[in-house]
Design an enzyme around this catalytic site. Structure first.
Site, mmCIF file in Angstrom:
data_model
loop_
_atom_site.group_PDB
_atom_site.id
_atom_site.type_symbol
_atom_site.label_atom_id
_atom_site.label_comp_id
_atom_site.label_asym_id
_atom_site.label_seq_id
_atom_site.Cartn_x
_atom_site.Cartn_y
_atom_site.Cartn_z
ATOM 1 N N HIS A 198 -5.567 3.633 -2.034
ATOM 2 C CA HIS A 198 -6.904 3.949 -1.531
ATOM 3 C C HIS A 198 -7.274 5.342 -2.022
ATOM 4 O O HIS A 198 -6.690 6.334 -1.578
ATOM 5 C CB HIS A 198 -6.875 3.887 0.007
ATOM 6 C CG HIS A 198 -8.214 4.102 0.648
ATOM 7 N ND1 HIS A 198 -8.398 3.977 2.003
ATOM 8 C CD2 HIS A 198 -9.429 4.430 0.139
ATOM 9 C CE1 HIS A 198 -9.671 4.221 2.302
ATOM 10 N NE2 HIS A 198 -10.314 4.509 1.185
ATOM 11 N N THR A 230 -8.375 3.485 7.996
ATOM 12 C CA THR A 230 -9.622 2.720 7.987
ATOM 13 C C THR A 230 -9.769 1.988 9.322
ATOM 14 O O THR A 230 -9.112 0.991 9.574
ATOM 15 C CB THR A 230 -9.607 1.715 6.807
ATOM 16 O OG1 THR A 230 -9.089 2.374 5.659
ATOM 17 C CG2 THR A 230 -10.997 1.209 6.519
ATOM 18 N N ASP A 242 -0.134 4.485 -0.194
ATOM 19 C CA ASP A 242 -0.842 5.734 0.138
ATOM 20 C C ASP A 242 0.049 6.744 0.852
ATOM 21 O O ASP A 242 -0.045 7.953 0.628
ATOM 22 C CB ASP A 242 -2.031 5.450 1.068
ATOM 23 C CG ASP A 242 -3.137 4.663 0.390
ATOM 24 O OD1 ASP A 242 -3.102 4.527 -0.837
ATOM 25 O OD2 ASP A 242 -4.023 4.182 1.113
ATOM 26 N N HIS A 243 0.905 6.236 1.751
ATOM 27 C CA HIS A 243 1.701 7.167 2.558
ATOM 28 C C HIS A 243 2.766 7.899 1.746
ATOM 29 O O HIS A 243 3.261 8.933 2.170
ATOM 30 C CB HIS A 243 2.340 6.451 3.743
ATOM 31 C CG HIS A 243 1.336 6.083 4.794
ATOM 32 N ND1 HIS A 243 0.335 6.943 5.207
ATOM 33 C CD2 HIS A 243 1.162 4.953 5.512
ATOM 34 C CE1 HIS A 243 -0.391 6.342 6.122
ATOM 35 N NE2 HIS A 243 0.075 5.136 6.323
ATOM 36 N N ARG A 252 -9.486 7.965 -1.582
ATOM 37 C CA ARG A 252 -10.501 8.380 -0.604
ATOM 38 C C ARG A 252 -11.390 9.456 -1.202
ATOM 39 O O ARG A 252 -10.979 10.200 -2.089
ATOM 40 C CB ARG A 252 -9.826 8.903 0.671
ATOM 41 C CG ARG A 252 -9.039 7.843 1.418
ATOM 42 C CD ARG A 252 -8.571 8.374 2.759
ATOM 43 N NE ARG A 252 -9.646 8.420 3.713
ATOM 44 C CZ ARG A 252 -9.814 7.576 4.725
ATOM 45 N NH1 ARG A 252 -8.950 6.602 4.924
ATOM 46 N NH2 ARG A 252 -10.825 7.685 5.537
ATOM 47 N N GLU A 311 -8.542 0.371 -3.303
ATOM 48 C CA GLU A 311 -9.407 0.434 -2.116
ATOM 49 C C GLU A 311 -10.334 1.620 -2.282
ATOM 50 O O GLU A 311 -9.894 2.712 -2.665
ATOM 51 C CB GLU A 311 -8.569 0.669 -0.858
ATOM 52 C CG GLU A 311 -7.864 -0.545 -0.350
ATOM 53 C CD GLU A 311 -7.080 -0.211 0.902
ATOM 54 O OE1 GLU A 311 -7.364 0.802 1.561
ATOM 55 O OE2 GLU A 311 -6.159 -0.965 1.187
ATOM 56 N N GLY A 363 1.027 -1.365 4.435
ATOM 57 C CA GLY A 363 1.459 -0.024 4.032
ATOM 58 C C GLY A 363 2.338 0.661 5.045
ATOM 59 O O GLY A 363 3.546 0.835 4.840
ATOM 60 N N HIS A 364 1.751 1.025 6.167
ATOM 61 C CA HIS A 364 2.429 1.940 7.096
ATOM 62 C C HIS A 364 3.806 1.449 7.541
ATOM 63 O O HIS A 364 4.784 2.214 7.521
ATOM 64 C CB HIS A 364 1.532 2.179 8.317
ATOM 65 C CG HIS A 364 2.067 3.212 9.242
ATOM 66 N ND1 HIS A 364 1.921 4.559 9.017
ATOM 67 C CD2 HIS A 364 2.805 3.107 10.368
ATOM 68 C CE1 HIS A 364 2.526 5.228 9.966
ATOM 69 N NE2 HIS A 364 3.069 4.375 10.808
ATOM 70 N N ASN A 399 0.858 -1.198 0.000
ATOM 71 C CA ASN A 399 0.000 0.000 0.000
ATOM 72 C C ASN A 399 0.893 1.249 0.000
ATOM 73 O O ASN A 399 1.674 1.449 0.936
ATOM 74 C CB ASN A 399 -0.902 -0.050 1.238
ATOM 75 C CG ASN A 399 -1.851 1.130 1.296
ATOM 76 O OD1 ASN A 399 -1.449 2.261 1.043
ATOM 77 N ND2 ASN A 399 -3.099 0.879 1.631
ATOM 78 N N HIS A 417 -3.826 -4.576 7.715
ATOM 79 C CA HIS A 417 -3.986 -3.419 8.593
ATOM 80 C C HIS A 417 -3.181 -3.598 9.877
ATOM 81 O O HIS A 417 -3.419 -4.535 10.632
ATOM 82 C CB HIS A 417 -5.445 -3.116 8.957
ATOM 83 C CG HIS A 417 -5.651 -1.642 9.181
ATOM 84 N ND1 HIS A 417 -5.233 -1.001 10.321
ATOM 85 C CD2 HIS A 417 -6.162 -0.671 8.389
ATOM 86 C CE1 HIS A 417 -5.500 0.276 10.229
ATOM 87 N NE2 HIS A 417 -6.057 0.514 9.051
ATOM 88 N N ARG A 424 -7.357 12.723 0.168
ATOM 89 C CA ARG A 424 -6.327 13.243 1.075
ATOM 90 C C ARG A 424 -4.925 12.718 0.771
ATOM 91 O O ARG A 424 -3.949 13.317 1.133
ATOM 92 C CB ARG A 424 -6.688 12.974 2.529
ATOM 93 C CG ARG A 424 -6.516 11.532 2.951
ATOM 94 C CD ARG A 424 -6.583 11.399 4.446
ATOM 95 N NE ARG A 424 -7.932 11.557 4.938
ATOM 96 C CZ ARG A 424 -8.414 10.878 5.983
ATOM 97 N NH1 ARG A 424 -7.650 10.047 6.639
ATOM 98 N NH2 ARG A 424 -9.647 11.044 6.380
ATOM 99 N N GLU A 464 -11.073 -9.359 2.801
ATOM 100 C CA GLU A 464 -9.797 -8.991 3.412
ATOM 101 C C GLU A 464 -10.090 -8.832 4.897
ATOM 102 O O GLU A 464 -10.905 -7.988 5.297
ATOM 103 C CB GLU A 464 -9.241 -7.696 2.821
ATOM 104 C CG GLU A 464 -7.917 -7.309 3.505
ATOM 105 C CD GLU A 464 -7.173 -6.169 2.815
ATOM 106 O OE1 GLU A 464 -7.271 -6.038 1.583
ATOM 107 O OE2 GLU A 464 -6.488 -5.422 3.534
HETATM 108 N N1 PXP Z 1 -5.919 -3.018 3.975
HETATM 109 C C1 PXP Z 1 -6.855 -2.045 3.991
HETATM 110 C C2 PXP Z 1 -8.214 -2.371 3.473
HETATM 111 C C3 PXP Z 1 -6.545 -0.750 4.444
HETATM 112 O O1 PXP Z 1 -7.498 0.208 4.458
HETATM 113 C C4 PXP Z 1 -5.227 -0.475 4.863
HETATM 114 C C5 PXP Z 1 -4.877 0.914 5.317
HETATM 115 O O2 PXP Z 1 -4.946 1.794 4.269
HETATM 116 C C6 PXP Z 1 -4.287 -1.512 4.822
HETATM 117 C C7 PXP Z 1 -4.667 -2.784 4.390
HETATM 118 C C8 PXP Z 1 -2.863 -1.300 5.226
HETATM 119 O O3 PXP Z 1 -2.783 -0.971 6.573
HETATM 120 P P1 PXP Z 1 -1.409 -0.481 7.166
HETATM 121 O O4 PXP Z 1 -1.085 0.824 6.522
HETATM 122 O O5 PXP Z 1 -1.686 -0.361 8.629
HETATM 123 O O6 PXP Z 1 -0.389 -1.543 6.845
#
Ligand code: PXP
Length: 236
Positions: free
Chosen positions: A42, A100, A8-9, A44, A69, A212-213, A6, A190, A48, A150
């Site tokens: 994602h 999320t 996004d960050h 959104r 997403e 992701g994070h 992921n 997540h 953002r 998921e």
């Molecule tokens: N899966 C989904 C559906 C999510 O919304 C997210 C967060 O954007 C992740 C996985 C990844 O989570 P994390 O960034 O905590 O690894």
């Protein structure tokens, strides 16, 4: 297991200064090179982090599966059908949340979600529902004709190394088993990180983890390619 990355960050960081640095497309290219099975973004409703143009660029330049997403809104449905990512993961979305926070409540809106999924399937898109590890949500995902669930691993990740860890872990195990009995495929994600991810091996049948994070955080110190490779080595 496979690793969906992921990114996004990367977009969050880029947007902090408003320019094009760091490039989200470059992040996707590196993730592809490092062996990600999917690039997860994602889009959104408030844009953002990921923007429509990111989806467009990634779609044009990346061969790896794109996992989009998105919230179950008509706007997002139309964007998905136009762009045809490999898969869509339907998530709940609240504007105020940092990330999320919980799974999608499929149980209380089965008819809506079933109708929402149908045109995505007609467009050839694989559909996943991001749900809490709760039996009634799994049954509802099945009733809605989802391809995947998921499992939201946030509660487990928060409980990791505490007395609640086992309880949360068992919920994931039970939900994963039930889903597979019903013919659903199972992903999870997540809050997974380099310390807790090894426990996912103990859940039978998970296909892909979306992370992701922790990867992007580690990338700050070791670079994105190495951060992804290190995570892949832990889950392979
Ligand atoms: N899966 C989904 C559906 C999510 O919304 C997210 C967060 O954007 C992740 C996985 C990844 O989570 P994390 O960034 O905590 O690894």
């Amino acid at each position: 297991m496979e690793l969906g990355v992921n990114i996004d960050h990367v977009a969050t960081l880029r947007n902090a200064r408003g320019g094009n640095e760091p490039s989200v497309l470059d992040a996707a290219i590196i993730a592809q090179r490092a062996g990600a099975s999917a690039i997860t973004i994602h889009l959104r409703e408030d844009r953002r982090h990921i923007k429509d143009s990111d989806l467009d660029e990634i779609k044009k330049n990346i061969k790896t599966n794109i996992n989009l997403e998105m919230a179950a809104t008509p706007e997002m449905q139309a964007i998905a059908i136009k762009n045809k990512p490999y898969s869509c993961c339907i998530v709940p979305e609240k504007r105020q949340e940092i990330t999320t926070e919980g799974g999608l409540d499929v149980y209380s809106q089965e008819n809506y979600i079933r109708d929402f999924i149908k045109p995505l399937h007609d467009a050839g898109i694989v559909v996943s529902l991001f749900i809490d590890p709760d039996e009634k949500q799994v049954f509802s995902a099945h009733n809605c004709n989802a391809d995947f669930i998921e499992l939201h691993t946030g509660a487990f990740s928060n409980a990791f190394s505490t007395e609640k860890e086992k309880e949360e872990f068992e919920k994931l195990k039970t939900a994963a088993a039930l889903a597979q009995n019903l013919g659903l495929k199972v992903n999870a994600g997540h809050g997974l990180n380099y310390e807790n991810v090894h426990l996912m091996h103990e859940i039978e049948g998970i296909i892909e983890l979306n992370i992701g994070h922790s990867i992007i955080s580690r990338a700050v110190f070791v670079g994105l390619e190495r951060a992804i490779e290190e995570m892949r080595d832990l889950i392979i």
